[in-house]
Design a protein around this motif. Structure first.
Motif, short mmCIF file in Angstrom:
data_model
loop_
_atom_site.label_atom_id
_atom_site.label_comp_id
_atom_site.label_asym_id
_atom_site.label_seq_id
_atom_site.Cartn_x
_atom_site.Cartn_y
_atom_site.Cartn_z
N SER A 69 15.78 28.41 -15.15
CA SER A 69 16.49 28.70 -13.89
C SER A 69 17.95 28.29 -14.00
CB SER A 69 15.82 27.99 -12.72
OG SER A 69 16.04 26.59 -12.80
N LEU A 70 18.22 27.27 -14.80
CA LEU A 70 19.62 26.85 -14.98
C LEU A 70 20.41 27.90 -15.76
CD1 LEU A 70 19.33 23.02 -15.78
CD2 LEU A 70 19.80 24.14 -13.59
N THR A 73 19.06 16.31 -12.32
CA THR A 73 19.36 17.33 -13.34
C THR A 73 20.33 18.37 -12.77
OG1 THR A 73 17.20 17.03 -14.33
CG2 THR A 73 18.33 19.09 -14.83
N GLN A 74 20.08 18.77 -11.52
CA GLN A 74 20.93 19.79 -10.89
C GLN A 74 22.37 19.29 -10.76
OE1 GLN A 74 20.26 22.98 -10.08
NE2 GLN A 74 22.41 23.16 -9.46
N GLU A 75 22.51 18.03 -10.35
CA GLU A 75 23.86 17.47 -10.21
C GLU A 75 24.57 17.39 -11.57
OE1 GLU A 75 23.32 14.63 -6.29
OE2 GLU A 75 22.90 13.82 -8.29
N ARG A 76 23.81 16.97 -12.57
CA ARG A 76 24.40 16.85 -13.91
C ARG A 76 24.79 18.24 -14.44
NH1 ARG A 76 27.84 14.57 -17.02
NH2 ARG A 76 27.30 14.50 -19.22
N PHE A 77 23.91 19.19 -14.17
CA PHE A 77 24.21 20.56 -14.60
C PHE A 77 25.48 21.07 -13.92
CE2 PHE A 77 23.87 25.12 -13.52
CZ PHE A 77 24.06 25.64 -14.80
N ALA A 78 25.59 20.80 -12.60
CA ALA A 78 26.79 21.24 -11.86
C ALA A 78 28.04 20.65 -12.49
CB ALA A 78 26.68 20.82 -10.40
N GLU A 79 27.95 19.39 -12.87
CA GLU A 79 29.10 18.71 -13.46
C GLU A 79 29.46 19.33 -14.82
OE1 GLU A 79 29.52 14.28 -12.57
OE2 GLU A 79 28.93 14.32 -14.68
N LEU A 80 28.43 19.47 -15.64
CA LEU A 80 28.67 20.01 -16.99
C LEU A 80 29.14 21.46 -16.94
CD1 LEU A 80 25.54 18.54 -18.85
CD2 LEU A 80 27.92 17.87 -19.16
N GLU A 99 24.45 18.32 -24.64
CA GLU A 99 23.59 17.98 -23.50
C GLU A 99 23.36 19.21 -22.62
OE1 GLU A 99 25.18 14.89 -21.02
OE2 GLU A 99 23.55 15.07 -19.55
N LEU A 100 24.42 20.00 -22.44
CA LEU A 100 24.30 21.21 -21.62
C LEU A 100 23.30 22.18 -22.27
CD1 LEU A 100 25.26 23.04 -19.29
CD2 LEU A 100 27.12 23.80 -20.78
N GLN A 101 23.40 22.31 -23.57
CA GLN A 101 22.47 23.20 -24.28
C GLN A 101 21.03 22.74 -24.03
OE1 GLN A 101 23.36 25.91 -25.82
NE2 GLN A 101 24.97 25.59 -27.34
N GLU A 102 20.83 21.44 -24.06
CA GLU A 102 19.47 20.91 -23.87
C GLU A 102 18.96 21.19 -22.47
OE1 GLU A 102 19.93 17.29 -27.14
OE2 GLU A 102 20.01 16.84 -24.98
N LEU A 103 19.87 21.04 -21.50
CA LEU A 103 19.46 21.31 -20.11
C LEU A 103 19.06 22.78 -19.95
CD1 LEU A 103 22.08 19.41 -17.89
CD2 LEU A 103 19.68 18.83 -18.25
N LEU A 104 19.87 23.63 -20.50
CA LEU A 104 19.61 25.08 -20.38
C LEU A 104 18.32 25.46 -21.10
CD1 LEU A 104 23.22 26.49 -20.99
CD2 LEU A 104 21.98 26.42 -18.82
N THR A 105 18.10 24.85 -22.25
CA THR A 105 16.89 25.16 -23.01
C THR A 105 15.64 24.73 -22.25
OG1 THR A 105 18.16 24.79 -25.02
CG2 THR A 105 15.78 24.87 -25.27
N ALA A 106 15.77 23.60 -21.55
CA ALA A 106 14.61 23.04 -20.86
C ALA A 106 14.29 23.76 -19.55
CB ALA A 106 14.84 21.55 -20.59
N ASP A 107 15.28 24.39 -18.95
CA ASP A 107 15.05 24.96 -17.62
C ASP A 107 15.69 26.35 -17.53
OD1 ASP A 107 14.84 25.62 -14.97
OD2 ASP A 107 15.52 23.67 -14.21
#
Lengths: 198, 564
Positions: B36-37, B3-10, B26-34
């Protein structure tokens, strides 16, 4: 750098007095004194899609046209920042109303987080800017080169890849790494500074 | 990929402006889920922004920023000073205006008969509306949140509105409300920077933050960079600014003349329902130096007019714009603090201390009367009150002549000229516009435009002449004319034919019971024939004897020389 031309308190007080009497030219002293702190503050609180300098200029113009509401002897910077916050809020509200909001405007969560951080004083953000300059100078030369390409020369990722002989994804990773390191560096300096002050 | 690597990329793609819409989701979903991101994203975004700022500063952006900001400021030096003066009426006057918005629509033909009646009614109207001023003294502040873009009255010159006082300078103009400017001029400012100078007679409405509807009359539009797209709607056309200056004149028969001074303007036909004709053939682009007349709706002809650059008005006439004074215990204005004046097209604020003092040096009234006003008891000599900054002290009601002087007044002997001589402490230099300001006491029983008077050279020579002031810059109808503090009037029962007698004769004192206001007018020495740059040490004042009321000059001051 602009810092060596920042007017001192006495010059600013005199300029405020002159502006109150209708001297437009004296407002240049006010702008010169506060532009850096205002642009810094706006830079870190303005979400993507909003032009920082545009909001800063609008804030100065609003401060000028509403100068009669300012009480000489009180904190002009605090008053200016209140106006700037209002200008920023107006602009972000306007953008939110634009169709296709997410594409144009970016993550809503980011904006909320930036808004949450708005309590920090302008002095703290100016300090961060100075630490960042120091950290940048201390950054590994190869990474600093990418930062310079990105921010000084504003060249494309493709061009950076060509110049460095790397792939575009590799360039992105270098930028990610550089930003991460710079942020960590600033954070640690801020922590050390706060520790020393207490 | 973690997840961290994908977040870094996005997130890197996001900061580089390369994030696709599907990836944004996808970025919105990552941010919503975590959460700390989100913090990480904000940290890096702020670092990214600060790096951009550092880079900008390397290229010395400060000076450019300062210059650009100053270029955006309102063009009048004392725009905000004027607003201070007029803030009093803002909020309530708008409410009142809206309540009156049911006023029926008037054309010029309909206005004409009412103009005469209006003059007769004006005293009544003014006295009724004057109560509004008292009621609004507390409306000093506007909350920051109310600072949204709004259309304002920027300035005015002798404006007369049908059935109402002119809106104060700086006050908001009510949207969609019909204003009937019978005479004079006003300047209206729009939020994006466009400004419109209207010349009476004119009927207009503020139709939006970026448009003005002109039913009849003349206006000059300046839309600087940033205000492009500003438009004027007339009964049969829509004129859209493409930068930056044009003039419009709508006749009673709704013919619309458009003259373009700078940039260009697009003119569209409008149908009877006010809709823009979608047919592209109805669009006319006028470039700089072009002029056209657009006939009424339905007529296809568009006549080319001779281009007339004088049809465009760049600014209002030079005049006294407003003044500030200290407030006495009874709430009335007392001592002059500053006067704001337009000279040579430039608006400046002059402090009272910077004005060149003027005192009465000779006085002749053939009979008895009230010749002094001010405190209950006077200093010695009494005539010294003519030089202070107090707006209710002075030597008043000078005698005069219906015909202005054509030769030097006689100041001594048995055949003195009725009136009074004024001497400046130091010579006044004749510059552009007004060189001297004169304040006059006035109440509703007096002429609303001010008491007419003549000013004449103390010593005539070829080329010099008398000048008659018949209308003041700030009249009883000007919101900028302040209510004055109470004062006493001193009556002389004996003939007061000299300054010595004015200083020594017995008087009977009477306190004024009614409210007076301070009117003001600028006197241009050029109107008396003085050359530009010439030094003038004084002049002679006579009432014009056009009615039973005499001029009451409570303060006269010379303006300081304009620095080049």
């Amino acid at each position: 750098m602009a810092s060596n031309r920042i007017p001192d308190d006495a010059q600013v007080d005199a300029a405020l007095e002159r502006v109150s009497r209708g001297d437009t030219a004296a407002f240049a002293v006010i702008v010169r004194r506060h532009e850096r702190s205002l642009r810094t503050w706006l830079a870190v609180h303005t979400p993507p899609g909003v032009d920082v300098d545009d909001i800063a200029q609008r804030s100065f113009v609003a401060a000028f046209t509403r100068f009669h509401e300012f009480e000489l002897g009180t904190n002009f910077e605090a008053w200016l920042f209140t106006i700037a916050k209002f200008q920023l809020r107006t602009e972000t509200t306007r953008l939110r109303r634009i169709a296709d909001y997410h594409t144009r405007y970016g993550p809503d969560l980011l904006q909320r987080e930036l808004a949450r951080r708005s309590d920090s004083s302008s002095e703290a953000w100016k300090l961060r800017l100075e630490y960042l300059q120091g950290c940048l100078e201390a950054l590994d030369e190869r990474l600093r080169r990418f930062v310079s390409w990105r921010y000084d020369e504003e060249i494309s990722l493709d061009e950076m890849a060509t110049r460095s002989g790397r792939s575009v994804p590799a360039v992105k990773k270098q930028l990610w790494k550089a930003r991460q390191l710079l942020h960590q560096c600033v954070k640690s300096r801020m922590t050390a500074s706060e520790g020393g002050a207490s | 990929m973690s997840t961290q690597e994908r977040f870094a990329e996005l997130w890197t793609d996001y900061l580089e402006g390369e994030l696709e819409e599907v990836d944004l989701k996808e970025l919105q979903e990552l941010l919503t889920a975590d959460e700390s991101l989100v913090h990480q994203a904000a940290d890096l975004f702020q670092t990214h922004r600060l790096l951009g700022l550092i880079a900008a500063e390397k290229f010395d952006s400060q000076e450019a920023f300062v210059n650009e900001t100053l270029a955006l400021l309102p063009k009048n030096d004392s725009d905000f000073s004027k607003r201070v003066m007029s803030e009093l009426l803002n909020s309530k006057s708008v409410t009142d205006d809206q309540q009156r918005s049911s006023t029926r629509k008037l054309g010029l033909r309909q206005i004409a008969p009412v103009l005469l009646g209006c003059i007769a009614l004006s005293l009544v109207i003014v006295s009724v509306l004057s109560q509004r001023f008292d009621d609004n003294d507390t409306h000093q502040m506007i909350a920051l949140e109310e600072a949204l873009p709004e259309v304002r009255m920027a300035s005015s010159s002798h404006p007369k509105f049908f059935g109402e006082l002119a809106p104060p300078i700086g006050s908001l103009l009510a949207p969609q409300r019909e204003y009937v400017l019978m005479s004079g001029m006003i300047e209206v400012e729009f939020p994006a920077g466009a400004s419109v100078i209207m010349e009476g007679p004119a009927v207009f409405r503020i139709s939006s933050d970026e448009s003005l509807a002109l039913d009849v009359g003349r206006c000059s539009v300046h839309a600087p960079p940033g205000a492009e797209g500003f438009r004027i709607d007339t009964p049969n056309t829509r004129i859209v600014d493409r930068g930056t200056r044009f003039a419009v004149n709508v006749s009673e028969s709704t013919e619309t003349d458009v003259q373009v001074l700078e940039g260009a303007a697009d003119v569209y036909d409008v149908d009877q329902n006010g809709k823009v004709d979608q047919d592209r053939s109805s669009e006319t682009r006028l470039a700089i130096g072009e002029a056209k007349r657009f006939a009424a709706t339905g007529a296809s002809s568009k006549n080319t007019l001779p281009f007339d650059p004088t049809s465009y008005r760049h600014s209002l006439p030079d005049r006294v714009v407003s003044y500030k004074a200290t407030v006495a215990a009874d709430g009335g204005a007392e001592n002059l603090v500053s006067v704001t004046i337009q000279r040579g097209g430039r608006i400046i604020e002059v402090l009272a201390d910077e004005l060149i003092p003027a005192q009465v040096s000779s006085f002749y009234a053939p009979g008895s009367g009230a010749f002094l006003c001010g405190p209950e008891t006077f200093p010695n000599p009494r005539s010294s009150i003519s030089i202070d900054h107090n707006l209710v002290t002075g030597i008043i009601n000078p005698a005069g002549s219906r015909e202005p002087l054509t030769e030097s007044p006689v100041l001594d002997g048995d055949d003195k000229t009725p009136g009074m001589a004024i001497r400046f402490d130091s010579p006044v230099i004749n510059g552009p516009g007004a060189d001297v300001v004169l304040f006059d006491l006035q109440t509703f029983a007096n002429p609303p435009d001010g008491d007419a008077f003549h000013v004449s050279p103390i010593v005539f020579r070829e080329g010099l002449r008398s000048h008659t002031i018949q209308k003041y810059d700030l009249t009883m109808e000007s919101p900028e004319s302040l209510y004055l503090t109470n004062f006493h009037v001193h009556f002389f029962e004996e003939k007061t034919d000299s300054l010595e007698k004015l200083n020594s004769l017995e008087t009977k004192t009477h306190q004024q019971a009614i409210k007076f206001r301070g009117l003001a007018v600028g006197i241009d020495l050029s109107d008396m024939g003085y050359a530009e740059g010439e030094a003038v040490s004084g002049f002679f004042i006579q009432d014009a004897l056009d009615d039973a009321h005499h001029v009451d000059p409570v303060f006269i001051g010379g303006l300081p020389e304009i620095k080049k």
